[in-house]
Write a protein that holds these residues in place. Structure first.
Motif, mmCIF file in Angstrom:
data_model
loop_
_atom_site.group_PDB
_atom_site.id
_atom_site.type_symbol
_atom_site.label_atom_id
_atom_site.label_comp_id
_atom_site.label_asym_id
_atom_site.label_seq_id
_atom_site.Cartn_x
_atom_site.Cartn_y
_atom_site.Cartn_z
ATOM 1 N N HIS A 1 -5.963 -5.574 6.937
ATOM 2 C CA HIS A 1 -5.330 -5.232 6.829
ATOM 3 C C HIS A 1 -4.218 -4.108 7.611
ATOM 4 O O HIS A 1 -5.541 -3.380 8.474
ATOM 5 C CB HIS A 1 -5.225 -4.394 5.017
ATOM 6 N N HIS B 1 -7.835 -1.764 9.093
ATOM 7 C CA HIS B 1 -8.823 -2.381 7.945
ATOM 8 C C HIS B 1 -9.175 -3.055 7.512
ATOM 9 O O HIS B 1 -8.281 -3.970 6.875
ATOM 10 C CB HIS B 1 -9.510 -0.507 6.879
ATOM 11 N N HIS C 1 -2.104 2.776 -3.278
ATOM 12 C CA HIS C 1 -1.329 2.092 -1.908
ATOM 13 C C HIS C 1 -0.518 1.151 -1.957
ATOM 14 O O HIS C 1 -1.597 0.283 -2.822
ATOM 15 C CB HIS C 1 -2.454 2.058 -1.563
ATOM 16 N N HIS D 1 -2.807 -0.439 -5.484
ATOM 17 C CA HIS D 1 -3.813 -0.692 -5.670
ATOM 18 C C HIS D 1 -4.701 0.881 -5.551
ATOM 19 O O HIS D 1 -3.680 1.483 -4.349
ATOM 20 C CB HIS D 1 -5.431 -0.894 -5.008
#
Ligand code: C2O
Ligand code: CU
Length: 486
Positions: free
Chosen positions: A95, A137, A411, A459
């Motif tokens: 991501h 990440h 986020h 999330h």
């Protein structure tokens, strides 16, 4: 400003593994080429033995055998091409945290793509826009807390401010055990007072979410205090620090003794420079700050622990050239200014249209940590979540309220949002992609323009909360009239 040779730059950046996706232009300098343009970069996810500088090696999950993964730098507008190779024993994805990439490049397993299976590859390709400090990440289960992350930096074509040197500072929490944090949690090695009250050990039944592990090493760029190379400065330097928090469950209050920090950007977006003495930085957040090297000595970079700047735990060292003394200086600070979103003023940017009014208000109530191992948004556990369906071009306000006793850095993928309550003087609000909602009835609202079609993950960036349900989907249906087109 003086030009840096490539060797000097490598030295200053404190990294040997910088990946130059293309020619690298040092901020404010006359463009010149340091390395041949590399058309595609490969990131290989695999198990590697790492030593954080404690003499106690363990097996982490790494990109290209290093923690953090190689830094990726690219110039605004260029195509980022990264080939992910999976040498792990389970599926993985990458991501591009904060970058508003096309949805199919967003790297969320089962939401935007199938996980890349062991032995498999996936090619990520997107335009690097807008300039700023980002992270990459793994987004698969607890892999981020096993070591799968790195910095992703998009240099502007023209740098607005000039600096004498630049350092990247990545703050990471580690459990030094094969497999990292989740393995510690699985063995019942969990943080006291965290998560579910009165519930027993970490793992519990099959499928139950893990609780926050007890970390036993806090690193900057993969090394603990004492073995991380000092950040060297020369008296008079104007230094840029890009501070990133890819930790899985640690909120830092970061300070550099003897030096105020001038915030210039948060989550890549510029703000009117604002001076603070300490930075509160939640998981997934980034701050670019400017430091004036005008106080020679050897100084701690440290995390303030109990609200007093006099104490804390050291993470790294700021060291002036020519200082031989091994003792750290101490400044007599007793009161200090800590970063606070509401004091920041945004800057208008060509990349973003201001959200002048909203079409829809959505409450996001955050709870958990009391009676069950789950963490929730509006009382629901992902994937049984309260999802949001929007049309492209809609303007939405998310009203967060935190009913729990822990902070939640929330986020939103694919978008920047404006932080309500900022820009009090100029009327221009701060843009971010991750925002930490304080515990005990903390209320923060954000507003965004749903301008990037697709199904986006939203999330808590505490990995253990995310995996325990604190997530939902924001679905943006493409609008065929081009309204709100990017
Ligand atoms: Cu940094 Cu959904 O992630
Ligand atoms: Cu959380």
């Amino acid at each position: 400003m003086k030009k840096l040779t490539r060797r000097e730059f490598m030295k200053y950046s404190g990294i040997s593994g910088t990946v130059f996706l293309s020619k690298f232009v040092f901020p404010g300098s006359i463009p010149h080429v340091y390395a041949e343009p590399v058309k595609e970069k490969t990131l290989t996810a695999a198990f590697s033995r790492v030593d954080l500088g404690t003499g106690k090696p363990f097996v982490a999950w790494t990109y290209n055998s290093q923690v953090p993964g190689p830094e990726i730098r690219i110039t605004e507008g260029e195509k980022a091409r990264v080939l992910l190779k999976n040498n792990l024993r389970e599926g993985t994805t990458i991501h591009w945290h904060g970058l508003p990439v096309p949805n199919r490049m967003d790297g969320v397993p089962y939401v935007t793509q199938k996980p890349v299976e062991p032995g498999g590859t996936f090619r990520y390709e997107f335009e690097a826009m807008p300039p700023g400090t980002y992270l990459y990440h793994s987004h698969a289960s607890y892999q981020l807390d096993r070591g799968l992350y790195g910095a992703f930096i998009v240099e502007p074509k023209r740098e607005a401010r000039s600096y004498d040197r630049e350092y990247v500072i990545m703050l990471e929490d580690w459990a030094r055990i094969d497999g990292g944090g989740p393995e510690a949690a699985r063995r019942g090695n969990i943080r006291p007072g965290m998560g579910v009250m009165g519930m027993g050990r970490g793992g519990g039944q099959q499928g139950a979410p893990l609780r926050e592990p007890l970390y036993d090493a806090y690193t900057i760029n993969g090394k603990v205090f004492g073995s991380s190379p000092p950040f060297k400065v020369r008296k008079g330097d104007k230094v840029r620090l890009r501070i990133l928090n890819p930790s899985s469950s640690t909120v830092y209050t970061l300070r550099i003794a003897g030096h105020p920090l001038k915030i210039t950007h948060t989550d890549g977006r510029p703000v009117i420079p604002a001076e603070v003495d300490a930075l509160r930085i939640g998981m997934g957040e980034r701050y670019d700050v400017e430091l004036r090297a005008n106080n020679p000595g050897r100084w701690h970079v440290y995390n303030i622990r109990d609200g007093s700047p006099a104490g804390g735990w050291p993470l790294g060292t700021l060291l002036y050239e020519g200082i031989q003394a091994l003792t750290y200086k101490d400044d007599p600070i007793t009161r200090y200014r800590i970063s606070d979103y509401s004091q920041l003023e945004g800057v208008d940017e060509k990349y973003m249209r201001p959200v002048s009014s909203v079409d829809r208000i959505v409450r996001m109530t955050l709870s958990g940590g009391m009676m069950s191992p789950y963490w929730t948004i509006n009382g629901r556990v992902y994937p049984d979540s309260d999802d949001l369906s929007l049309r492209q071009g809609e303007r939405v306000r998310l009203e967060y309220s935190n009913m729990s006793m822990m902070a939640h850095p929330m986020h939103l993928h694919g978008h920047f949002f404006e932080v309500v309550g900022t820009g009090r003087t100029t009327g221009v609000r701060v843009k971010k992609d991750t925002i930490t909602i304080p515990p005990h009835m903390g209320n923060v609202s954000v507003e965004f323009l749903a301008d990037n079609p697709g199904v986006w993950f939203h999330h808590c960036h505490n990995l253990y909360h995310m995996e325990a349900g604190m997530a939902n989907l924001v679905k943006v249906m493409p609008n065929l009239n081009n309204q709100g087109k990017r």
